[in-house]
Design an enzyme around this catalytic site. Structure first.
Site, PDB file in Angstrom:
ATOM      1  N   SER A   1       3.985   3.247  -1.955  1.00  0.00           N
ATOM      2  CA  SER A   1       4.049   2.224  -2.214  1.00  0.00           C
ATOM      3  C   SER A   1       3.086   1.555  -3.931  1.00  0.00           C
ATOM      4  O   SER A   1       3.734   0.846  -4.702  1.00  0.00           O
ATOM      5  CB  SER A   1       2.424   1.332  -1.967  1.00  0.00           C
ATOM      6  OG  SER A   1       1.363   2.089  -1.494  1.00  0.00           O
TER       7      SER A   1
ATOM      8  N   ASP B   1      -6.177  -4.303  -6.559  1.00  0.00           N
ATOM      9  CA  ASP B   1      -6.567  -4.405  -4.941  1.00  0.00           C
ATOM     10  C   ASP B   1      -7.102  -2.802  -4.494  1.00  0.00           C
ATOM     11  O   ASP B   1      -7.282  -1.924  -5.440  1.00  0.00           O
ATOM     12  CB  ASP B   1      -5.231  -4.112  -4.102  1.00  0.00           C
ATOM     13  CG  ASP B   1      -4.101  -3.612  -3.380  1.00  0.00           C
ATOM     14  OD1 ASP B   1      -4.268  -2.418  -4.048  1.00  0.00           O
ATOM     15  OD2 ASP B   1      -3.618  -3.620  -3.122  1.00  0.00           O
TER      16      ASP B   1
ATOM     17  N   HIS C   1      -4.995  -0.340  -5.547  1.00  0.00           N
ATOM     18  CA  HIS C   1      -3.204  -0.215  -6.189  1.00  0.00           C
ATOM     19  C   HIS C   1      -3.500  -0.076  -7.669  1.00  0.00           C
ATOM     20  O   HIS C   1      -4.241  -1.501  -7.600  1.00  0.00           O
ATOM     21  CB  HIS C   1      -2.000  -0.881  -5.694  1.00  0.00           C
ATOM     22  CG  HIS C   1      -1.450  -0.569  -4.411  1.00  0.00           C
ATOM     23  ND1 HIS C   1      -1.948  -1.177  -3.680  1.00  0.00           N
ATOM     24  CD2 HIS C   1      -1.194   0.559  -3.762  1.00  0.00           C
ATOM     25  CE1 HIS C   1      -1.033  -0.957  -2.359  1.00  0.00           C
ATOM     26  NE2 HIS C   1      -0.167   0.800  -2.590  1.00  0.00           N
TER      27      HIS C   1
END
Length: 369
Positions: free
Chosen positions: A34, A324, A327
């Site tokens: 991600s 978040d 990340h």
């Protein structure tokens, strides 16, 4: 007869010249999770790991979610922009074609993916590293059919390769007791397992043409907001950080070993652990106000895991290390990218590249929190 033969010879000569003069642009192929995903998971309809909700992408382009798990750019975006390499298109992007691949490369990164096939199983759909390699094989078949084997070999050997995986193999595998790996291995044997698997994967990539390859290390993942909020003290989880350091040390050695073993291989290891750890230790010194909680949060409900439409944003996203629970923010990603460029000595590659999205301009937050 002689005229026909002459025409054939002329045609063959011209055609050969066209093939020989094919402009072999240096592009980038990205394999990752991600931290590098730029839209693949948003097109996996059953995946639980998607950056499809507000406020992802708020500081990128039109401000709408685009598949990046941050408010702006990824580390790979920024490194490419600063070194003249066009941003690779996501493998699942509908625009993907032979011409796009030859001009921009491909990003196979997938949120929740890991070095190991079993990693991230709770997310249902994601591309593991082996799956990403299989997708790359399909891309190679497309390009070979388009420009021929000889030119394809040149194209793939001149390309840059980035591998940025590993955090999910710990956070969404080894450190979760629901996964068999958590009780099958201890810290050292698990890292051995990861290195054995990663070594085999990078050797496969070498056989497919990868000569210039960079593997990015892990940051202090015990200090991400999710790890902090799951601890009783709210402090960094040192065991998790120790695993990251051990992984980085083992991966650095693996890169040296493969560079010595594989013909014409230049395999490098990029480590940004220290620079992120320094910010966590003294945020103000680096222009940050917060290095322990997410900018995008759901009030006092923690962990919210991802941004949701009801989430509230911090006043100044450029002052937060984390976007978040998992990340980094765009500002943090730029800091990491600059560190990797410096450590790895990146050169400027192409004379021109695709038009990148500019850095965030500190758009106002949609709440007064």
């Amino acid at each position: 007869m002689k005229l026909t033969l002459a025409i054939v010879v002329i045609f063959a000569t011209v055609f050969s010249g066209l093939i020989d003069s094919y402009d072999c642009k240096i592009v980038q192929f990205i394999f990752g999770d991600s931290l590098s995903d730029n839209g693949n998971n948003n097109r996996l309809s059953k995946s639980f790991a998607q950056a499809a909700l507000p406020w992802y992408g708020i500081d990128y382009g039109n401000g709408m979610p685009n598949g990046r798990f941050t408010n702006g750019r990824t580390v790979a975006d920024i490194i490419g922009d600063k070194t003249g390499i066009p941003r690779p298109v996501a493998f699942l992007d509908p625009s993907l074609s032979e011409d796009v691949i030859l001009s921009n490369g491909v990003n196979f990164a997938s949120g929740g993916g890991g070095i190991l096939n079993e990693t991230g199983g709770l997310f249902i759909q994601r591309f593991s590293m082996y799956k990403q390699i299989d997708l790359f094989k399909g891309v190679q078949t497309m390009i070979r059919a388009q420009i021929g084997n000889q030119e394809a070999d040149k194209f793939f050997q001149k390309a840059n390769y980035v591998v940025a995986l590993g955090s999910n193999d710990f956070i969404n595998n080894y450190l979760m007791p629901i996964y068999a790996d958590s009780w099958t291995y201890n810290d050292d044997t698990y890292i051995d397992y990861l290195m054995e698997t990663l070594g085999a994967q990078l050797t496969i990539l070498h056989g497919m043409g990868a000569r210039q390859l960079m593997v990015f290390g892990l940051g202090p993942m015990g200090c991400i907001p999710l790890q902090r909020v799951l601890s009783t003290s709210g402090e960094c989880q040192e065991k998790t950080n120790t695993l990251a350091l051990k992984f980085n040390k083992a991966t650095s050695k693996l890169m040296n070993d493969l560079s010595a073993k594989l013909p014409n291989a230049s395999y490098k290891f990029g480590d940004a652990y220290d620079v992120v750890n320094n910010v966590i230790s003294d945020p103000g010194k680096y222009g940050f106000d917060n290095a322990d909680s997410p900018c995008c949060s759901f009030g006092k409900i923690r962990p919210a895991l991802t941004c949701v439409p009801a989430s509230r944003l911090c006043k100044d996203r450029s002052k937060y290390l984390f976007w978040d629970e998992y990340h980094p923010s765009d500002r943090a990603n730029e800091m990491i990218a600059d560190e990797l460029i410096k450590k790895l000595g990146f050169a400027f590659f192409n004379s021109s590249s695709s038009d990148p999205s500019p850095p965030p301009t500190s758009a106002p937050a949609p709440s007064d929190d």
